[in-house]
Design a protein around this motif. Structure first.
Motif, short mmCIF file in Angstrom:
data_model
loop_
_atom_site.label_atom_id
_atom_site.label_comp_id
_atom_site.label_asym_id
_atom_site.label_seq_id
_atom_site.Cartn_x
_atom_site.Cartn_y
_atom_site.Cartn_z
N SER A 112 0.82 -1.21 0.00
CA SER A 112 0.00 0.00 0.00
C SER A 112 0.86 1.25 0.00
CB SER A 112 -0.92 0.02 1.22
OG SER A 112 -1.86 -1.02 1.15
N LEU A 113 1.91 1.24 0.78
CA LEU A 113 2.80 2.40 0.86
C LEU A 113 3.48 2.64 -0.49
CD1 LEU A 113 3.77 4.51 2.89
CD2 LEU A 113 5.61 2.95 3.50
N ALA A 114 3.87 1.57 -1.17
CA ALA A 114 4.54 1.71 -2.46
C ALA A 114 3.61 2.27 -3.53
CB ALA A 114 5.09 0.35 -2.92
N VAL A 171 5.83 6.76 8.98
CA VAL A 171 5.23 5.44 8.73
C VAL A 171 6.30 4.46 8.23
CG1 VAL A 171 3.59 4.17 7.30
CG2 VAL A 171 2.92 6.33 8.33
N VAL A 172 7.17 4.91 7.34
CA VAL A 172 8.24 4.05 6.84
C VAL A 172 9.13 3.60 8.00
CG1 VAL A 172 10.36 3.99 5.43
CG2 VAL A 172 8.24 4.93 4.49
N GLN A 173 9.48 4.51 8.88
CA GLN A 173 10.32 4.14 10.02
C GLN A 173 9.63 3.12 10.91
OE1 GLN A 173 11.24 7.92 11.84
NE2 GLN A 173 12.92 8.33 10.43
N ARG A 174 8.35 3.34 11.19
CA ARG A 174 7.60 2.38 12.02
C ARG A 174 7.49 1.03 11.33
NH1 ARG A 174 2.56 6.10 14.21
NH2 ARG A 174 3.82 7.47 15.50
N LEU A 175 7.24 1.08 10.02
CA LEU A 175 7.10 -0.17 9.27
C LEU A 175 8.43 -0.91 9.19
CD1 LEU A 175 5.00 -1.85 7.87
CD2 LEU A 175 5.34 -0.50 5.80
N GLN A 176 9.53 -0.20 9.12
CA GLN A 176 10.84 -0.84 9.14
C GLN A 176 11.04 -1.60 10.45
OE1 GLN A 176 13.97 1.98 8.43
NE2 GLN A 176 13.46 2.21 6.27
N VAL A 177 10.74 -0.93 11.56
CA VAL A 177 10.90 -1.56 12.88
C VAL A 177 10.00 -2.79 12.99
CG1 VAL A 177 10.50 -1.23 15.36
CG2 VAL A 177 11.64 0.55 14.03
N LEU A 178 8.76 -2.65 12.58
CA LEU A 178 7.81 -3.76 12.65
C LEU A 178 8.25 -4.91 11.75
CD1 LEU A 178 5.14 -4.87 13.70
CD2 LEU A 178 4.00 -3.63 11.85
N THR A 179 8.72 -4.60 10.55
CA THR A 179 9.16 -5.63 9.62
C THR A 179 10.36 -6.39 10.16
OG1 THR A 179 8.32 -4.30 7.79
CG2 THR A 179 9.81 -6.09 7.23
N VAL A 233 10.14 -6.78 -0.59
CA VAL A 233 11.32 -6.33 -1.34
C VAL A 233 10.88 -5.65 -2.63
CG1 VAL A 233 13.44 -7.07 -2.49
CG2 VAL A 233 12.83 -8.05 -0.28
N HIS A 234 9.88 -6.20 -3.29
CA HIS A 234 9.36 -5.61 -4.53
C HIS A 234 8.80 -4.21 -4.26
CE1 HIS A 234 6.69 -5.22 -8.07
NE2 HIS A 234 7.64 -5.92 -8.66
N SER A 235 8.04 -4.06 -3.18
CA SER A 235 7.46 -2.77 -2.82
C SER A 235 8.55 -1.74 -2.50
CB SER A 235 6.52 -2.92 -1.63
OG SER A 235 5.41 -3.71 -1.98
N ILE A 236 9.56 -2.18 -1.78
CA ILE A 236 10.67 -1.28 -1.43
C ILE A 236 11.39 -0.83 -2.71
CG2 ILE A 236 12.92 -1.18 -0.31
CD1 ILE A 236 11.61 -2.96 1.94
N ALA A 237 11.55 -1.76 -3.66
CA ALA A 237 12.20 -1.41 -4.93
C ALA A 237 11.37 -0.40 -5.72
CB ALA A 237 12.44 -2.67 -5.76
N LYS A 238 10.05 -0.55 -5.70
CA LYS A 238 9.19 0.41 -6.38
C LYS A 238 9.34 1.79 -5.74
CE LYS A 238 4.93 -1.04 -6.81
NZ LYS A 238 3.66 -1.78 -6.91
N GLY A 278 12.85 3.49 1.49
CA GLY A 278 12.23 2.21 1.79
C GLY A 278 12.94 1.50 2.92
N ALA A 279 13.92 0.70 2.59
CA ALA A 279 14.59 -0.12 3.60
C ALA A 279 15.96 0.46 3.96
CB ALA A 279 14.77 -1.54 3.09
N ASP A 280 16.29 0.36 5.24
CA ASP A 280 17.65 0.67 5.64
C ASP A 280 18.48 -0.60 5.42
OD1 ASP A 280 17.11 -1.02 7.84
OD2 ASP A 280 16.80 0.65 9.21
N ASP A 281 19.79 -0.50 5.60
CA ASP A 281 20.67 -1.64 5.34
C ASP A 281 20.35 -2.85 6.21
OD1 ASP A 281 21.98 -0.19 3.38
OD2 ASP A 281 23.65 0.38 4.68
N GLU A 282 20.01 -2.60 7.46
CA GLU A 282 19.70 -3.70 8.37
C GLU A 282 18.46 -4.47 7.89
OE1 GLU A 282 18.49 -4.65 13.01
OE2 GLU A 282 18.77 -2.57 12.39
N LEU A 283 17.43 -3.76 7.52
CA LEU A 283 16.21 -4.41 7.04
C LEU A 283 16.48 -5.16 5.75
CD1 LEU A 283 13.23 -5.10 7.17
CD2 LEU A 283 12.74 -2.86 6.14
#
Length: 128
Positions: A22-24, A38-46, A62-67, A75-80
């Motif tokens: 949805s975010l993508a 929201v991205v930060q919260r979603l990163q932590v939750l993921t 991963v597909h959504s983050i790439a979009k 989208g994603a930080d290195d850790e995620l």
């Protein structure tokens, strides 16, 4: 965004994947403002839910983050990213050819160099 803020902590692996999708699809502010929170919260939750993610959820995230990345959005930080790719390797036996194609496209779109073991596992699944 409101669902994520209100109910994010009760999300399961399927909800997490759907939230990234949805975010993508949203036209966002490039990771600034409300979307950035929201991205930060979603990163932590993921990160917390990564052990519960199946092949389809990993691929969808991963597909959504790439979009998002292709549109200049955060989208994603290195850790995620590392956790998701590790989980992709752990669930590789469950990937179908479409999951493989989506994951490889996403990695290419983000310019991410995948581990040779992951690429070998995806090649095996693509021809299975």
């Amino acid at each position: 965004i409101e669902l994520m803020k209100t109910h994010g902590q009760s999300f399961n692996a399927i909800h997490v994947g759907a939230a990234w999708g949805s975010l993508a699809r949203m036209r966002g502010a490039g990771g600034r403002g409300a979307e950035g929170v929201v991205v930060q919260r979603l990163q932590v939750l993921t990160k917390a839910k990564t052990p519960d993610l199946g092949a389809r959820q990993v691929t969808n995230i991963v597909h959504s983050i790439a979009k998002m990345h292709s549109r200049g959005r955060t989208g994603a930080d290195d850790e995620l990213a590392g956790k998701l790719l590790s989980r992709a390797l752990a669930t590789a036996r469950d990937f179908n050819p479409q999951d493989v194609a989506n994951l490889i496209w996403a990695l290419a779109k983000m310019g991410t160099k995948a581990d040779a073991r992951l690429l070998e596992a995806m090649q095996a699944r693509a021809t299975a």
